[in-house]
Design a protein around this motif. Structure first.
Motif: not given
Length: 283
Positions: A157-167, A263-273
């Motif tokens: 539950k304290k872990s986190f990261g990112y994945m490619p995302g879209l505007s 391209t700079l791209g778009s990303f989504v910050e994610v975590d685990f809950k």
């Protein structure tokens, strides 16, 4: 072959870091961000999460090594200390030495720069078993259903990261457009392919109306300033160009090219809950 012949390329799928240093005379662009871009995003998220000291375990694969090195440099700029940075090899079944090195170094968290096919999941499993780290920092290659299912019962539950995302706005418009056209918007690189084709089309019209070289006008079409253009608005964009005005093609993926054509791209910050992956913030 293409560069000497002065043929424009906009790749929707090549994320290789090698393209960044390519002497392409502005003929090579891509609508998917390089792997290394993720390292900068991950460093920003790490800072915002309040991590001040961490260990890094990275796959010995060349791209992941480069990712880890760039991530480490970005951390240093944010005054975040790296206690140790060591590679792991996917072709070994014994990670005991590796685990001992990471445990001895310690830190607030462990960044696992890898993927589930390169030993990353085994590193996490071993660390959870000995109870050394309870916070893992993960790039997109590590965030898959297998990871979530394997460690659902563990304390992630304290872990986190990112994945490619879209505007948000562009992606919603593209989903609607694709579905009406019988195209699966969730297929790999579908959004990026649409954007690549649209930019080529619009750059050619911009060339006609401004009499400028196509490769030089790519940045003008895709970057700020200008009227924002989203999926389904190509006709609108052509009319704006015909009137001698500027456009800023956002597309499905929020395109914005740097000086290398990346391209700079778009990303989504994610975590685990509660054993599930949760989106937190668009970056």
């Amino acid at each position: 072959i293409f560069i000497p012949e002065k043929v424009l390329i906009i790749s929707p799928a090549d994320s290789s870091n090698e393209l960044m240093g390519l002497k392409d005379n502005d003929f090579v662009f891509r609508t998917t961000p390089s792997k290394i871009r993720g390292s900068q995003i991950l460093a920003d998220i790490t800072k915002d999460r309040g991590i001040r000291n961490l260990a890094i375990s990275y796959s010995s694969d060349r791209d992941y090594k480069k990712f880890a090195e760039t991530y480490d440099k970005a951390l240093k700029k944010n005054n975040i200390k790296t206690s140790v940075m060591v590679p792991h090899n996917k072709n070994t079944n014994d990670y005991s030495k590796h685990i001992s090195t990471l445990s001895a170094a310690g830190g607030d968290a462990l960044a696992v720069i890898s993927d589930i096919n390169s030993g990353g999941d085994k590193i996490i499993k071993a660390m959870l078993e000995i109870g050394m780290f309870d916070t893992f920092i993960l790039p997109d290659g590590m965030i898959e259903e297998k990871i979530i299912n394997n460690f659902k019962e563990k304390n992630l539950k304290k872990s986190f990261g990112y994945m490619p995302g879209l505007s948000n706005l562009g992606s919603k418009k593209f989903v609607n457009l694709a579905q009406k056209s019988g195209i699966d918007p969730d297929s790999p690189y579908t959004n990026e392919s649409y954007d690549a084709a649209a930019i080529i089309i619009l750059s050619n019209f911009a060339k006609i109306y401004s009499e400028t070289d196509t490769n030089n006008i790519i940045h003008d079409v895709a970057n700020k300033p200008g009227v924002k253009i989203y999926p389904g608005e190509i006709k609108k964009a052509i009319e704006i160009l015909r009137d001698g005005k500027k456009i800023n093609y956002e597309g499905a993926t929020g395109v914005e090219f740097d000086k290398f054509g990346d391209t700079l791209g778009s990303f989504v910050e994610v975590d685990f809950k509660k054993g599930k992956l949760k989106s937190k913030k668009l970056r």
